[in-house]
Design a protein around this motif. Structure first.
Motif, short mmCIF file in Angstrom:
data_model
loop_
_atom_site.label_atom_id
_atom_site.label_comp_id
_atom_site.label_asym_id
_atom_site.label_seq_id
_atom_site.Cartn_x
_atom_site.Cartn_y
_atom_site.Cartn_z
N SER A 126 -22.62 19.90 20.88
CA SER A 126 -21.59 18.87 20.96
C SER A 126 -20.27 19.37 21.53
O SER A 126 -19.34 18.58 21.72
CB SER A 126 -21.34 18.27 19.57
N ALA A 128 -17.53 20.50 24.25
CA ALA A 128 -17.24 20.17 25.65
C ALA A 128 -17.20 21.45 26.47
O ALA A 128 -16.62 22.45 26.06
CB ALA A 128 -15.90 19.46 25.75
N LEU A 130 -16.08 22.24 30.24
CA LEU A 130 -15.50 21.69 31.46
C LEU A 130 -15.29 22.80 32.49
O LEU A 130 -15.11 23.96 32.15
CB LEU A 130 -14.15 21.03 31.16
N ASP A 142 -14.13 14.20 33.62
CA ASP A 142 -15.15 14.79 32.75
C ASP A 142 -14.67 14.87 31.30
O ASP A 142 -15.45 14.65 30.37
CB ASP A 142 -15.51 16.19 33.24
N HIS A 146 -16.49 13.00 28.15
CA HIS A 146 -17.03 13.73 27.00
C HIS A 146 -16.82 12.97 25.70
O HIS A 146 -17.71 12.90 24.86
CB HIS A 146 -16.37 15.11 26.91
N HIS A 147 -15.66 12.38 25.55
CA HIS A 147 -15.34 11.70 24.29
C HIS A 147 -15.63 10.20 24.34
O HIS A 147 -16.30 9.67 23.46
CB HIS A 147 -13.87 11.94 23.96
N GLN A 383 -23.21 15.34 16.01
CA GLN A 383 -22.08 14.57 16.50
C GLN A 383 -21.42 13.77 15.37
O GLN A 383 -20.19 13.62 15.34
CB GLN A 383 -22.53 13.62 17.61
#
Length: 441
Positions: A126, A128, A130, A142, A146-147, A383
């Motif tokens: 989960s 991120a 980048l 991006d 993600h969120h 998540q």
């Protein structure tokens, strides 16, 4: 076991030696043993891997990784456990002892006996990840995806029916008053401060799932341009507009704020931007502020709602920036006001609503727990645990004044200095919506 000593007792002793402060909560280890003060929440170290994560990342990120994967858990109220942890951390910063080589050797030997040493555990799925230059257009897209592209269905079940994902405004203590009511009152407050009337044009920068855009068009008779970087959000709004017959009043674009141009879209009577500035970044904030100025008509109003932090901790923190809002930046409110005034805007009102976010987050957290099983089915347990930690930690940050949130009302004055605002704040807030559908107070 470490010799004949229960694992939990060993862990408690090690923690207190390293931190120089007594453990604030009870511990339960993977062997079933417990140690620490009775009563209150219990920290549950389910696996040796939890400690391995902390050895590799002995900070907030290591704790977060252990928690979201389920290696570390809390039996009891997570908010209370985090509150005790932060209190211990503050005390440890004052009294943390300097460990000599002999003490470090003993701690290493304890780690060997417990079997917690080893290679770095894999990072949770989960997180991120980048690439590219920070706050470039591609990376910002991006980060938002993600969120906000997590799942419209997930957000629909956690948030209120208006899908307002920002601090609400709680105007009543009545038992039947809900987060839905508080979000409606927040949207009305924004529209009132902006002085919206039928026929005006509103720009909604970072429009989310369209709560402000739809509310302003439906109840205040304005036409709206909303921009977002989230494809999931845009599709949700389009479906909602079609269902409510508002497609001719609200346009929604996948567009970066840096692409706004008054030569293309003209100037707007009002701009609303609710908790968008946190995603802009420190370096880009002057561009953001000047864009808001350029898109306003003379005497046009801006309502900016934004979270803040202290000057020495402007990011969201390791957990927030890794799991929730990558590249997030929150500055003190004074710095935000400086950026806005440097861009040419005049500040007319600032309202601090920090406690309102605590109440908002609590409402979301209660919904998360009530719908836990169905939300896990949508996004998975890891998540869902990210969100449980996010809401508990965020609520605590607002409660302890480590984070704030403010509504800033600004205006673009004319060349001769006219602001076009009412004489008093009371008169400003007495503005009524211009349509029969209005729910404004």
């Amino acid at each position: 076991m470490a010799g004949s000593t229960p694992v939990a007792t060993t862990l408690a002793q090690v923690a207190e030696r390293v931190l120089g402060a007594p453990l604030p909560i009870r511990l339960r280890a993977w062997d079933g043993s417990e140690a620490g003060p009775p009563g209150g929440p219990v920290g549950v170290v389910r696996t040796r891997r939890a400690l391995r994560r902390l050895l590799w990342d002995p900070d907030e990120l290591g704790l977060a990784r252990a928690y979201v994967t389920g290696d570390l858990d809390v039996d009891g109220d997570l908010h209370d456990a985090l509150s005790l942890f932060w209190a211990m951390r503050r005390e440890a910063e004052i009294s943390k002892p300097r460990l000599g080589l002999a003490e470090k050797a003993r701690l290493f030997a304890t780690g060997v006996r417990l079997g917690v040493l080893g290679t770095r555990p894999p990072i949770p799925a989960s997180e991120a990840v980048l690439t590219g230059a920070e706050h470039s257009k591609a990376r910002d897209k991006d980060a938002i995806a993600h969120h906000y592209d997590l799942s419209n269905e997930f957000y629909r079940r956690v948030l209120d029916p208006q899908m307002a994902y920002s601090c609400a405004y709680w105007t009543s203590r009545e038992p039947g008053y809900t987060v839905e009511d508080a979000q409606r009152d927040k949207l009305d407050l924004v529209c009132v401060k902006l002085g919206l009337e039928p026929g005006m044009r509103l720009l909604d920068v970072g429009c989310g799932w369209g709560s402000l855009s739809v509310h302003a068009a439906k109840h205040y008779g304005v036409t709206v341009l909303g921009i977002t970087l989230s494809a999931e959000q845009r599709q949700f709004i389009l479906d909602r507009l079609a269902a409510e017959g508002l497609a001719d009043r609200v346009e929604v674009r996948l567009q970066d704020y840096r692409e706004l141009d008054p030569a293309v879209d003209g100037h707007f009577d009002a701009i609303g931007t609710l908790e968008m500035g946190e995603h802009v970044g420190a370096g880009n904030y002057p561009v953001y502020a000047s864009t808001l100025f350029r898109m306003l008509k003379p005497e046009g109003r801006l309502l900016l709602q934004q979270m803040s932090r202290g000057a020495t901790a402007q990011g969201g923190g390791a957990f927030i920036e890794t799991y929730i809002a990558p590249d997030m930046n929150m500055r003190p409110i004074g710095q935000t006001i400086d950026f806005l005034t440097d861009a040419g805007l005049e500040i007319r009102d600032v309202e601090a609503i920090r406690e309102h976010y605590l109440w908002t987050v609590r409402a979301w957290a209660e919904t998360l727990e009530e719908k836990w099983d169905e939300l896990v089915a949508i996004v998975g347990e890891e998540q869902a645990r990210v969100w449980r930690l996010y809401l508990a930690g965020g609520g605590l940050a607002f409660a302890e004044n480590r984070m704030g949130v403010d509504q800033v009302l600004a205006v673009r004055p004319t060349a001769t200095g006219s602001a076009g605002v009412p004489r008093t704040r009371a008169e400003l807030l007495s503005h009524k919506a211009g349509t029969e559908e209005s729910g404004a107070a």
